[in-house]
Scaffold this active site. Sequence first.
Site, PDB file in Angstrom:
ATOM      1  CG  ASN A 160       4.018  -0.356   1.914  1.00  0.00           C
ATOM      2  OD1 ASN A 160       3.540   0.613   1.330  1.00  0.00           O
ATOM      3  ND2 ASN A 160       4.893  -0.237   2.901  1.00  0.00           N
ATOM      4  CD  GLU A 161      -1.965  -5.648   3.711  1.00  0.00           C
ATOM      5  OE1 GLU A 161      -1.241  -6.587   3.327  1.00  0.00           O
ATOM      6  OE2 GLU A 161      -2.540  -5.663   4.812  1.00  0.00           O
ATOM      7  N   PRO A 162      -0.212  -6.331  -0.738  1.00  0.00           N
ATOM      8  CG  PRO A 162      -0.527  -8.631  -0.893  1.00  0.00           C
ATOM      9  CD  PRO A 162      -0.626  -7.484   0.067  1.00  0.00           C
ATOM     10  CB  SER A 164       2.151  -1.538  -1.999  1.00  0.00           C
ATOM     11  OG  SER A 164       1.174  -1.724  -1.020  1.00  0.00           O
ATOM     12  CB  THR A 179      -3.284  -7.738   7.105  1.00  0.00           C
ATOM     13  OG1 THR A 179      -2.385  -8.041   6.045  1.00  0.00           O
ATOM     14  CG2 THR A 179      -2.606  -6.846   8.109  1.00  0.00           C
TER      15      THR A 179
END
Length: 636
Positions: A160-162, A164, A179
């Site tokens: 869940n990347e920034p 999300s 990432t």
Amino acid sequence: MPSLTTEAEQFEKIRTKVFVNSEAAVRELGSAIGAFIRQRQAENRRAVLGLATGSTPVRLYQELIRLHRDGLSFQNVITFNLDEYYGLPPDHPESYRHFMEVQLFRHIDLPPAQAHVPNGLIERNQVFEYCANYEAQIAEAGGIDIQIVGIGRTGHIGFNEPGSSLDSRTRLVALDRLTRRDAARDFRGEANVPAYALTMGIGTILEARQIRLLAWGESKALVLRSAIEGPETTAVPASFLQRHSDCRCYLDHAAGSELTRFRTPWKVGPVKWDPGLTRKAVTWLAETREKPVLRLRDEDYTENALASLLVETGSAYSLNIRIFNELQHTITGWPGGKPNADDTNRPVPAEPPFKRVIILSPEPLDAEIGMAGTIHRLVNQQHEVTLAYLTSGNLSVPDSEARMAFSLLNELGVSKPDSLAHLDQLAAETNRKAPFDEDSRELRQFKGLIRRAEARASCQILGLALDRVRFLDLPFYQRGRYRQFRWGSEDVKSVVNLMCSLEPHQVYVTGVGADPSSVPGIAYQLVSAALENCGKEPWFPNCQFWVYASNERPWPPHEIDMAIPLSPAELAIKLDCLYHHRSQRSQTPFTETQAGEGWQQAEQINRATARQYDLLGLAEYEAVESFRAQKGGRNR
Ligand code: GLP
């Protein structure tokens, strides 16, 4: 907010325990998980675990395997993994399914049908349904009892990347640049890292009854501070864990180092002032007030929670002078000691005037990044310098570099170098392999030779004679892959042999705050083990141990025991040396504070350290390399 928070933890919005090391942390968590599984067995119920991948949980899995060997059964356990790379088959060496098999599943008695990892090969048009079904399976199992999570340096949990959202569910996501760069080494190049992944959502994760976040190493320290002490924000997805009623963080010292209670402990309660903490407080104050140390006033101290320091030392005036002198004494242009000079206030003794020095580099390029300028000085000042590369670094050579070398050798008509399979076959292998496939042993060996050639070229720029450059090729690296290395007594023995054959006066190492499963982290552990074995050697008490910095972050001046300034010309030599590690373009992970290529990061860090000294009111240098004294030998 968790209850039972101590005064020191008042800024922390997630209950956090900081352990001496990751071993201690996983022992505690492992035994809690074991007890939970047993309790469920006694009640004839299932235990549902949410599992994570990455380097971080590897030690926890080793602990669970140990518990299993001591009798813990996983027959009543159901597991759900957080995520999987999209597009990777389950048997791909970098797939999370494969990772779980190797790291945990095949070593315990968990029934295979009870282990769930998202399927990375699901057709695009079925993804939505598949993800909904994954969630349904979790619900059917009764929900997750204990969810293990790591944290990525973007602040992600799972994938869940920034950006999300709090209520996100299991879904297909695109991976962030940082990432992908972090995963580049696993896939031998950022270009080969899958662009998408399937991941449980933040909403899914928050439904677990207990969440346990693990993190090791200084590279996670800043993002952990944001997640634990900052506001809840989609910019740092892990910050949403603050709203869970039973979430706990298990950190090692390095990962916890940016929390307020460690960074500025005087802000959270009474402290016992020792010389190290005093220096930290004064340099922090100077930076906060944007004033050189000698211009700090009593009111600067009293207005910044440092009145107690003045009580102990009398006045700002005498304290400022003391700390200024301490900082001044860390700076020297003589890393091997200045012959015939008074060394009372120098970091390195004058005697003997010409020293035997060993520099240990986990992979080629680490020592050059941390201390190329210092190596150059040591050599010029006539010390006997040996640079030993602990591993070949062959895992981080892209195929394209190998192809270039094949082409050169072909032109020369070299076809059968000793101990390598026919070059044509190796060249064919690079053309045949899918980008993510593992290299054969011969291809790895060939890539190791490329790194040796680069390392030799870079050492020559520093003036090192080639017979002083050693390649130890430690077995742990030759056998392993990134994130999954295991070291043992053979590795330690090789380092002990090197030390005992050279009987050094100085040894330089790195990796103190590194992730313990990274190559620098492992190198540090095994060098420490080697030094313990050398404790009784006659040379040991006269040997100084120095830790050199990585590209992770500029060390703040209070952490520096020796600062070696570089002139503009020396910095240029350093950069020239670093450029020769050309196969490492796009291979160096970005750090929290530095993006760009490894040599750019090194330059920025060395310049930043110089700037810090300048702002504190010391001399203004072009660049500075930093070192910390390590206890043992001559350093007590
Ligand atoms: C990946 C995983 C995360 C993990 C993160 C950190 O992005 N999807 O679940 O927390 O990496 O990895 P490491 O533990 O190797 O630092």
